[in-house]
Write a protein that holds these residues in place. Structure first.
Motif, PDB file in Angstrom:
ATOM      1  N   THR A 126     -81.927 -30.284  -5.793  1.00  0.00           N
ATOM      2  CA  THR A 126     -82.702 -29.666  -4.709  1.00  0.00           C
ATOM      3  C   THR A 126     -82.380 -30.412  -3.424  1.00  0.00           C
ATOM      4  OG1 THR A 126     -84.479 -29.194  -6.240  1.00  0.00           O
ATOM      5  CG2 THR A 126     -85.013 -29.042  -3.913  1.00  0.00           C
ATOM      6  N   PRO A 127     -81.764 -29.743  -2.441  1.00  0.00           N
ATOM      7  CA  PRO A 127     -81.406 -30.472  -1.210  1.00  0.00           C
ATOM      8  C   PRO A 127     -82.653 -30.934  -0.465  1.00  0.00           C
ATOM      9  CG  PRO A 127     -80.674 -28.171  -1.124  1.00  0.00           C
ATOM     10  CD  PRO A 127     -81.410 -28.335  -2.405  1.00  0.00           C
ATOM     11  N   LEU A 128     -82.469 -31.964   0.334  1.00  0.00           N
ATOM     12  CA  LEU A 128     -83.599 -32.597   1.025  1.00  0.00           C
ATOM     13  C   LEU A 128     -84.402 -31.576   1.842  1.00  0.00           C
ATOM     14  CD1 LEU A 128     -84.665 -35.513   1.242  1.00  0.00           C
ATOM     15  CD2 LEU A 128     -83.477 -35.679   3.440  1.00  0.00           C
ATOM     16  N   HIS A 129     -83.684 -30.689   2.584  1.00  0.00           N
ATOM     17  CA  HIS A 129     -84.425 -29.772   3.469  1.00  0.00           C
ATOM     18  C   HIS A 129     -85.334 -28.857   2.660  1.00  0.00           C
ATOM     19  CE1 HIS A 129     -80.693 -27.512   2.555  1.00  0.00           C
ATOM     20  NE2 HIS A 129     -81.460 -26.448   2.617  1.00  0.00           N
ATOM     21  N   ARG A 130     -84.856 -28.459   1.463  1.00  0.00           N
ATOM     22  CA  ARG A 130     -85.692 -27.539   0.677  1.00  0.00           C
ATOM     23  C   ARG A 130     -86.858 -28.302   0.041  1.00  0.00           C
ATOM     24  NH1 ARG A 130     -81.646 -24.194  -2.311  1.00  0.00           N
ATOM     25  NH2 ARG A 130     -80.870 -23.614  -0.268  1.00  0.00           N
ATOM     26  N   ALA A 131     -86.587 -29.530  -0.415  1.00  0.00           N
ATOM     27  CA  ALA A 131     -87.662 -30.340  -1.013  1.00  0.00           C
ATOM     28  C   ALA A 131     -88.753 -30.625   0.018  1.00  0.00           C
ATOM     29  CB  ALA A 131     -87.081 -31.645  -1.550  1.00  0.00           C
ATOM     30  N   LEU A 132     -88.364 -30.671   1.297  1.00  0.00           N
ATOM     31  CA  LEU A 132     -89.316 -31.076   2.341  1.00  0.00           C
ATOM     32  C   LEU A 132     -89.753 -29.917   3.239  1.00  0.00           C
ATOM     33  CD1 LEU A 132     -87.693 -34.453   3.442  1.00  0.00           C
ATOM     34  CD2 LEU A 132     -89.730 -34.102   2.039  1.00  0.00           C
ATOM     35  N   ALA A 133     -89.406 -28.666   2.854  1.00  0.00           N
ATOM     36  CA  ALA A 133     -89.702 -27.516   3.728  1.00  0.00           C
ATOM     37  C   ALA A 133     -91.162 -27.543   4.176  1.00  0.00           C
ATOM     38  CB  ALA A 133     -89.385 -26.213   3.005  1.00  0.00           C
ATOM     39  N   GLY A 134     -91.374 -27.475   5.485  1.00  0.00           N
ATOM     40  CA  GLY A 134     -92.730 -27.484   6.044  1.00  0.00           C
ATOM     41  C   GLY A 134     -93.152 -28.853   6.563  1.00  0.00           C
ATOM     42  N   VAL A 135     -92.402 -29.909   6.206  1.00  0.00           N
ATOM     43  CA  VAL A 135     -92.766 -31.261   6.661  1.00  0.00           C
ATOM     44  C   VAL A 135     -92.161 -31.499   8.049  1.00  0.00           C
ATOM     45  CG1 VAL A 135     -92.477 -33.743   6.212  1.00  0.00           C
ATOM     46  CG2 VAL A 135     -92.875 -32.146   4.306  1.00  0.00           C
ATOM     47  N   SER A 136     -92.957 -32.103   8.945  1.00  0.00           N
ATOM     48  CA  SER A 136     -92.465 -32.428  10.280  1.00  0.00           C
ATOM     49  C   SER A 136     -92.568 -33.935  10.478  1.00  0.00           C
ATOM     50  CB  SER A 136     -93.323 -31.692  11.311  1.00  0.00           C
ATOM     51  OG  SER A 136     -92.958 -32.081  12.606  1.00  0.00           O
ATOM     52  N   GLN A 137     -91.593 -34.540  11.100  1.00  0.00           N
ATOM     53  CA  GLN A 137     -91.627 -35.984  11.342  1.00  0.00           C
ATOM     54  C   GLN A 137     -90.760 -36.329  12.548  1.00  0.00           C
ATOM     55  OE1 GLN A 137     -88.442 -36.649   7.755  1.00  0.00           O
ATOM     56  NE2 GLN A 137     -89.556 -38.425   8.425  1.00  0.00           N
ATOM     57  N   ASP A 138     -91.047 -37.473  13.164  1.00  0.00           N
ATOM     58  CA  ASP A 138     -90.231 -37.912  14.296  1.00  0.00           C
ATOM     59  C   ASP A 138     -88.977 -38.606  13.777  1.00  0.00           C
ATOM     60  OD1 ASP A 138     -91.763 -36.918  16.312  1.00  0.00           O
ATOM     61  OD2 ASP A 138     -92.998 -38.719  16.508  1.00  0.00           O
ATOM     62  N   VAL A 139     -87.829 -38.186  14.273  1.00  0.00           N
ATOM     63  CA  VAL A 139     -86.560 -38.779  13.854  1.00  0.00           C
ATOM     64  C   VAL A 139     -85.658 -38.910  15.075  1.00  0.00           C
ATOM     65  CG1 VAL A 139     -86.689 -37.640  11.580  1.00  0.00           C
ATOM     66  CG2 VAL A 139     -85.341 -36.591  13.418  1.00  0.00           C
ATOM     67  N   GLU A 140     -84.494 -39.506  14.835  1.00  0.00           N
ATOM     68  CA  GLU A 140     -83.432 -39.502  15.857  1.00  0.00           C
ATOM     69  C   GLU A 140     -82.228 -38.818  15.218  1.00  0.00           C
ATOM     70  OE1 GLU A 140     -82.217 -43.020  18.628  1.00  0.00           O
ATOM     71  OE2 GLU A 140     -80.996 -43.132  16.816  1.00  0.00           O
ATOM     72  N   LEU A 141     -81.651 -37.855  15.922  1.00  0.00           N
ATOM     73  CA  LEU A 141     -80.436 -37.193  15.418  1.00  0.00           C
ATOM     74  C   LEU A 141     -79.240 -37.724  16.189  1.00  0.00           C
ATOM     75  CD1 LEU A 141     -81.263 -33.362  15.124  1.00  0.00           C
ATOM     76  CD2 LEU A 141     -81.258 -35.086  13.323  1.00  0.00           C
ATOM     77  N   THR A 142     -78.161 -38.000  15.467  1.00  0.00           N
ATOM     78  CA  THR A 142     -76.911 -38.359  16.149  1.00  0.00           C
ATOM     79  C   THR A 142     -75.890 -37.261  15.873  1.00  0.00           C
ATOM     80  OG1 THR A 142     -77.377 -40.702  15.887  1.00  0.00           O
ATOM     81  CG2 THR A 142     -75.102 -40.118  16.398  1.00  0.00           C
ATOM     82  N   ILE A 143     -75.281 -36.774  16.950  1.00  0.00           N
ATOM     83  CA  ILE A 143     -74.222 -35.775  16.806  1.00  0.00           C
ATOM     84  C   ILE A 143     -72.903 -36.515  16.967  1.00  0.00           C
ATOM     85  CG2 ILE A 143     -73.247 -33.639  17.759  1.00  0.00           C
ATOM     86  CD1 ILE A 143     -76.442 -33.702  18.905  1.00  0.00           C
ATOM     87  N   TRP A 144     -72.117 -36.502  15.895  1.00  0.00           N
ATOM     88  CA  TRP A 144     -70.823 -37.194  15.888  1.00  0.00           C
ATOM     89  C   TRP A 144     -69.745 -36.170  16.190  1.00  0.00           C
ATOM     90  CZ3 TRP A 144     -70.900 -42.487  14.780  1.00  0.00           C
ATOM     91  CH2 TRP A 144     -72.110 -42.982  14.293  1.00  0.00           C
ATOM     92  N   ILE A 145     -68.952 -36.433  17.219  1.00  0.00           N
ATOM     93  CA  ILE A 145     -67.854 -35.523  17.554  1.00  0.00           C
ATOM     94  C   ILE A 145     -66.547 -36.297  17.468  1.00  0.00           C
ATOM     95  CG2 ILE A 145     -66.848 -34.033  19.341  1.00  0.00           C
ATOM     96  CD1 ILE A 145     -69.658 -33.344  20.224  1.00  0.00           C
ATOM     97  N   ASP A 146     -65.642 -35.780  16.660  1.00  0.00           N
ATOM     98  CA  ASP A 146     -64.352 -36.445  16.401  1.00  0.00           C
ATOM     99  C   ASP A 146     -64.564 -37.918  16.052  1.00  0.00           C
ATOM    100  OD1 ASP A 146     -63.130 -34.018  16.945  1.00  0.00           O
ATOM    101  OD2 ASP A 146     -62.792 -34.488  19.050  1.00  0.00           O
ATOM    102  N   GLY A 147     -65.569 -38.197  15.249  1.00  0.00           N
ATOM    103  CA  GLY A 147     -65.789 -39.546  14.721  1.00  0.00           C
ATOM    104  C   GLY A 147     -66.600 -40.471  15.611  1.00  0.00           C
ATOM    105  N   SER A 148     -66.958 -40.039  16.825  1.00  0.00           N
ATOM    106  CA  SER A 148     -67.752 -40.918  17.710  1.00  0.00           C
ATOM    107  C   SER A 148     -69.144 -40.331  17.922  1.00  0.00           C
ATOM    108  CB  SER A 148     -67.101 -41.037  19.086  1.00  0.00           C
ATOM    109  OG  SER A 148     -65.807 -41.537  18.968  1.00  0.00           O
ATOM    110  N   ALA A 149     -70.111 -41.239  18.087  1.00  0.00           N
ATOM    111  CA  ALA A 149     -71.483 -40.797  18.354  1.00  0.00           C
ATOM    112  C   ALA A 149     -71.520 -40.230  19.773  1.00  0.00           C
ATOM    113  CB  ALA A 149     -72.442 -41.973  18.225  1.00  0.00           C
ATOM    114  N   ALA A 150     -71.586 -38.883  19.895  1.00  0.00           N
ATOM    115  CA  ALA A 150     -71.504 -38.255  21.218  1.00  0.00           C
ATOM    116  C   ALA A 150     -72.880 -38.119  21.852  1.00  0.00           C
ATOM    117  CB  ALA A 150     -70.836 -36.888  21.103  1.00  0.00           C
ATOM    118  N   THR A 151     -73.884 -37.811  21.053  1.00  0.00           N
ATOM    119  CA  THR A 151     -75.225 -37.564  21.592  1.00  0.00           C
ATOM    120  C   THR A 151     -76.268 -38.050  20.609  1.00  0.00           C
ATOM    121  OG1 THR A 151     -74.346 -35.512  22.542  1.00  0.00           O
ATOM    122  CG2 THR A 151     -76.725 -35.755  22.567  1.00  0.00           C
ATOM    123  N   ARG A 152     -77.283 -38.730  21.131  1.00  0.00           N
ATOM    124  CA  ARG A 152     -78.434 -39.111  20.294  1.00  0.00           C
ATOM    125  C   ARG A 152     -79.674 -38.484  20.894  1.00  0.00           C
ATOM    126  NH1 ARG A 152     -76.622 -43.317  16.914  1.00  0.00           N
ATOM    127  NH2 ARG A 152     -75.028 -44.602  17.914  1.00  0.00           N
TER     128      ARG A 152
END
Ligand SMILES: Cc1cc2nc3c(=O)[nH]c(=O)nc-3n(C[C@H](O)[C@H](O)[C@H](O)COP(=O)(O)OP(=O)(O)OC[C@H]3O[C@@H](n4cnc5c(N)ncnc54)[C@H](O)[C@@H]3O)c2cc1C
Length: 341
Positions: A126-152
């Motif tokens: 069961t993938p994490l998103h489905r196991a946790l459907a409906g749960v909200s929490q504060d996180v930080e997302l990092t978008i990696w573009i061509d191997g480098s952290a482009a946006t946090r």
């Protein structure tokens, strides 16, 4: 912003500020904003021809010839305010881009923006998103573009049955889609401890284990993230949640800490224009005079709002852009005709 608040106050909509600096009408009813704008339109002497679509706008003698589903209209000037392609059932279906293109404009390729992400994790139970459907929490997302952290980006993430939504995921979507459009290699990771590095969290975890060696893993993790997230992560990592911290080996601890600061989200795409709040891309800004919003390639044509190549993050910036550009165009048109904006 102050002028926007004042404008709405003048037309009978008082606003108040909520968390994150967002402004809402005191009544909390979107309908009241719409009604006030329609009242003001009538007061200003405009005639609304609703229930018909504009099919084409073509230059004609002394202005433009508009073809609509109800016939034809001649106009001295035209303001294209057709929006982008997001939520096509609202009528913003990209027709405006086609009209602008026919009038000589360049369209920066559009993509949805502010849209929930679809996650596909084959072969991991069961993938994490489905196991946790409906749960909200504060996180930080990092978008990696061509191997480098482009946006946090930090903010609330909402797990859904198909992937992730909530402000931080929606804000990340435009970065993901624009990089995909450019053919870049993209990946996304979640940090459940915004701002913390692997070393920060490893130190914190090691200190906690030394202080509370008899605490079991599930309880220790549930003291730091929502209990459902703790249980789902422990299951995903095949760890034993009943194990006391004193007996959690170094490799397992480091695997857990790594998962907590850089959980890979296997984003396969987005939910598309039907779920998008805005469209990124649109009419190229270099072709517009920002002091009037008049086209530089077609005199008498004005373009405002989301049809232009501008999109903002969540927080009211898209409305503000639409209102500001419309005001600039209105003022320019009013000057030309001797009216006031
Ligand atoms: C669900 C949702 C929630 C949002 N929440 C926020 C928010 O909280 N804050 C924020 O800043 N932004 C938000 N947005 C974005 C914001 O609504 C838009 O950026 C803004 O409304 C754009 O204004 P616009 O006038 O340029 O285009 P639109 O609001 O899209 O209006 C364009 C209008 O033109 C009409 N039209 C299009 N083509 C034709 C045609 N050929 N003939 C006749 N009529 C036509 C459409 O029917 C539509 O009524 C949200 C969007 C959605 C979908």
């Amino acid at each position: 912003m102050d002028e926007t608040i004042e404008f709405f106050r003048e037309i009978g909509v008082r606003v108040h500020e909520e968390a994150g600096g967002k402004l809402f009408p005191d009544s909390n009813r979107a309908r009241d904003v719409l009604d006030a704008l329609l009242r003001e339109t009538g007061r200003a002497g405009a005639t609304l021809l609703s229930g018909q679509r504009v099919l084409d706008v073509a230059p004609a003698r002394d202005g433009f010839a508009l073809t609509t589903t109800a016939g034809g209209i001649h106009a001295k000037a035209v303001v294209l305010a057709t929006g982008g392609q997001s939520l096509p059932k609202s009528g913003s279906d990209g027709t405006g881009f086609a009209i602008a293109r026919r009038l000589g404009h360049t369209i920066v390729p559009p993509t949805p923006g502010l849209v929930p992400l679809v996650v596909e994790e084959p072969g991991r139970g069961t993938p994490l998103h489905r196991a946790l459907a409906g749960v909200s929490q504060d996180v930080e997302l990092t978008i990696w573009i061509d191997g480098s952290a482009a946006t946090r980006l930090a903010g609330a993430l909402l797990w859904t049955h198909v992937g992730v939504s909530g402000p931080v995921a929606m804000n990340a979507s435009r970065h993901w889609l624009r990089a995909e459009l450019e053919g870049r290699t993209i990946s996304l990771t979640v940090n459940f401890f915004p701002g913390a590095s692997f070393d920060d969290l490893d130190r914190r975890w090691t200190a906690f284990s030394a202080e509370r060696p008899l605490t079991i893993l599930q309880n220790a993790l549930a003291a730091m993230v929502p209990a459902s997230v703790a249980a789902a992560l422990i299951a995903q990592l095949n760890l034993d949640g009943t194990r006391q911290l004193a007996h959690l080996g170094r490799d397992d601890r480091r695997r857990l800490v790594h998962a907590l600061v850089a959980w890979p989200l296997a984003v396969a795409g987005t939910r598309g224009y039907n779920y998008a709040e805005v469209t990124a891309g649109g009419v190229a800004l270099g072709e517009i005079d920002p002091s009037t919003m008049e086209s530089r390639v077609c005199a008498g044509l004005y373009l405002v709002g989301e049809i232009l190549d501008v999109d903002g993050r969540i927080g009211g910036f898209n409305f503000q852009w639409a209102w500001c550009t419309a005001r600039v165009a209105g003022a320019a048109l009013g000057k030309g005709s001797g009216l006031t904006a």
